[in-house]
Design an enzyme around this catalytic site. Structure first.
Site, PDB file in Angstrom:
ATOM      1  N   HIS A  35     -21.273 -83.640  34.179  1.00  0.00           N
ATOM      2  CA  HIS A  35     -20.229 -82.693  33.771  1.00  0.00           C
ATOM      3  C   HIS A  35     -20.915 -81.481  33.135  1.00  0.00           C
ATOM      4  CE1 HIS A  35     -20.987 -84.289  29.748  1.00  0.00           C
ATOM      5  NE2 HIS A  35     -20.693 -85.507  30.183  1.00  0.00           N
ATOM      6  N   HIS A  38     -23.816 -81.931  30.615  1.00  0.00           N
ATOM      7  CA  HIS A  38     -25.145 -82.165  31.190  1.00  0.00           C
ATOM      8  C   HIS A  38     -25.763 -80.844  31.668  1.00  0.00           C
ATOM      9  CE1 HIS A  38     -23.252 -86.269  32.061  1.00  0.00           C
ATOM     10  NE2 HIS A  38     -24.302 -86.575  31.339  1.00  0.00           N
ATOM     11  N   SER A 188     -18.974 -88.699  30.257  1.00  0.00           N
ATOM     12  CA  SER A 188     -18.706 -89.393  31.523  1.00  0.00           C
ATOM     13  C   SER A 188     -17.645 -90.467  31.310  1.00  0.00           C
ATOM     14  CB  SER A 188     -19.987 -90.036  32.052  1.00  0.00           C
ATOM     15  OG  SER A 188     -21.010 -89.066  32.145  1.00  0.00           O
TER      16      SER A 188
HETATM   17  P1  AMP Z   1     -25.379 -89.540  29.456  1.00  0.00           P
HETATM   18  O1  AMP Z   1     -25.357 -89.242  30.912  1.00  0.00           O
HETATM   19  O2  AMP Z   1     -24.033 -89.782  28.857  1.00  0.00           O
HETATM   20  O3  AMP Z   1     -26.394 -90.589  29.096  1.00  0.00           O
HETATM   21  O4  AMP Z   1     -25.882 -88.203  28.761  1.00  0.00           O
HETATM   22  C1  AMP Z   1     -27.078 -87.585  29.160  1.00  0.00           C
HETATM   23  C2  AMP Z   1     -27.401 -86.489  28.190  1.00  0.00           C
HETATM   24  O5  AMP Z   1     -26.343 -85.543  28.168  1.00  0.00           O
HETATM   25  C3  AMP Z   1     -27.573 -86.988  26.744  1.00  0.00           C
HETATM   26  O6  AMP Z   1     -28.633 -86.278  26.123  1.00  0.00           O
HETATM   27  C4  AMP Z   1     -26.246 -86.653  26.128  1.00  0.00           C
HETATM   28  O7  AMP Z   1     -26.295 -86.467  24.740  1.00  0.00           O
HETATM   29  C5  AMP Z   1     -25.934 -85.347  26.838  1.00  0.00           C
HETATM   30  N1  AMP Z   1     -24.499 -85.055  26.762  1.00  0.00           N
HETATM   31  C6  AMP Z   1     -23.490 -85.894  27.095  1.00  0.00           C
HETATM   32  N2  AMP Z   1     -22.305 -85.307  26.825  1.00  0.00           N
HETATM   33  C7  AMP Z   1     -22.576 -84.087  26.314  1.00  0.00           C
HETATM   34  C8  AMP Z   1     -21.776 -83.012  25.834  1.00  0.00           C
HETATM   35  N3  AMP Z   1     -20.443 -83.082  25.798  1.00  0.00           N
HETATM   36  N4  AMP Z   1     -22.398 -81.902  25.374  1.00  0.00           N
HETATM   37  C9  AMP Z   1     -23.763 -81.819  25.386  1.00  0.00           C
HETATM   38  N5  AMP Z   1     -24.570 -82.808  25.820  1.00  0.00           N
HETATM   39  C10 AMP Z   1     -23.987 -83.930  26.278  1.00  0.00           C
END
Ligand code: AMP
Length: 287
Positions: A35, A38, A188
C-alpha cells in the site's frame, strides 16, 4: 525494468553488481500486500541517497505465533509487482519459505531488552522471527540504506539496535506513518476489517490525537495521557492489549511524567483483527 529474484544468492549477486557499477542500494523489507505506506519507504531510501531500490516481499513464518494469521495473511504478488513497477522499484526479492529457511536451518538473532515489553509481551516469538529474517535480508543485500515504518515502532527501534550491535553495514531509517484520510494507519491487515469495524477502528487515531493534543497543551501526567487515549479505544474495540507511554529510544516505562518525545503506543483487537498504532508526543497527530 523491474527484476524479480527468488534466491538469496541471486539477490546478493544483483546488489553486488549494482554497487560495483557505482549505484547506492536501498532496501525496503515488506510482507507484501503493498500500500502507499510501503511506497513511502521506497521514496525514503531514495531521499537518503539510494540510486537503486530493492523491495523484499516475504510473509515470514518465523514471526507469526501458532494462533496468528500466517495462513490467511494477504498474498498479492501480481498486484505488488504492478505497484513496484509504477514506483520505479528496481528489484523485487520474493523468496519461497524453503529458500529463506532450507532444511537444517537453526540460527536465530535476538535483541534482548527492547523486545521484552509491548509487542514482545503480546507475541513472545515475534521479534526473534523479525530480527532473524531482517538479518538475513541485510546479509543478502549487503551495504545499503534500509527503511522501516514507525508504524511498527518497536520493530524499528529493535532493528536499529540489531544493526548497530552486530556492526551491520546498513543505515536504518525510521519513517513517518502514512494514514488513510480518516486517520487510520495504513496496514495490510486493514483489509481484514468488516465495514462496521473499519469505521470503529478510527478510535485509535482519535485516542492518539486526544493524548497528543493534551501533551501539546502541557499535560505530562502519564496516567492522564494514557487514560485520554484509552477511553475511546475501549469503547470502540473488543479488547485492548496495551495503551502505554514509553521512552522514545529504549521503550522503557516512564515515571509519572512523560518526557518530550515519549511515544504513546496502542495495540487493540476488533472483529478478530489486531491493530497497532502510535504517536510521538509533541510531534505526531497534532492536526
Ligand atoms: P509489513 O509489510 O506490514 O511487514 O510492513 C513493511 C514495512 O512497511 C515495515 O517497516 C512497516 O513499518 C512499514 N509500514 C507498514 N505500514 C506503514 C504505514 N502506514 N506507514 C509507513 N510505513 C508503514
Amino acid at each position: 525494468m523491474l527484476a524479480v529474484v527468488h534466491a538469496p544468492r541471486e539477490l546478493a549477486a544483483t546488489t553486488e553488481a549494482l554497487r560495483a557499477g557505482g549505484q547506492r542500494v536501498g532496501l525496503v523489507p515488506t510482507m507484501g500486500a503493498l500500500h502507499a505506506g510501503h511506497m513511502s519507504l521506497v521514496q525514503a531510501v531514495r531521499d537518503a541517497g539510494a540510486t537503486r531500490v530493492v523491495l523484499s516481499v516475504f510473509v515470514n513464518p518465523l514471526q507469526f505465533g501458532p494462533k496468528e494469521d500466517f495462513s490467511k495473511y494477504p498474498r498479492t504478488l501480481p498486484d505488488d509487482l504492478e505497484l513496484c513497477r509504477a514506483h520505479g522499484v528496481d528489484v523485487v526479492y520474493a523468496p519461497a519459505a524453503e529458500q529463506m529457511y532450507p532444511p537444517g536451518f537453526q540460527t536465530h538473532v535476538e535483541v534482548e531488552q527492547l523486545t521484552q515489553a509491548l509487542e514482545g509481551a503480546a507475541r513472545p516469538t515475534h521479534f526473534r522471527g523479525v530480527t532473524t529474517v531482517v538479518a538475513k535480508l541485510f546479509n543478502a543485500t549487503g551495504p545499503c540504506v534500509a527503511a522501516f515504518g514507525r508504524k511498527d515502532y518497536q520493530q524499528w527501534r529493535t532493528l536499529e539496535r540489531m544493526a548497530a550491535d552486530l556492526d551491520m553495514p546498513v543505515q536504518v531509517l525510521g519513517c513517518p506513518i502514512l494514514r488513510e484520510p480518516d486517520g487510520l494507519a495504513m496496514s495490510s491487515r486493514n483489509r481484514y476489517l468488516q465495514p462496521e469495524h473499519r469505521t470503529r477502528a478510527t478510535a485509535i487515531y482519535a485516542g492518539l490525537r486526544g493524548a497528543s493534543a493534551a501533551f501539546a497543551a502541557g499535560e505530562r501526567r502519564v496516567a492522564r495521557l494514557e487514560e485520554l487515549a484509552r477511553a475511546g479505544v475501549a469503547a470502540a474495540f473488543d479488547s485492548i492489549d496495551y495503551v502505554t507511554v514509553a521512552g522514545a529510544q529504549d521503550l522503557a516505562a516512564p515515571g509519572e511524567q512523560a518526557a518530550e518525545h515519549s511515544v504513546m503506543l496502542v495495540a487493540a483487537r476488533i472483529g478478530g483483527t489486531r491493530l497497532i498504532d502510535n504517536a510521538i508526543l509533541g510531534q505526531d497527530c497534532l492536526v
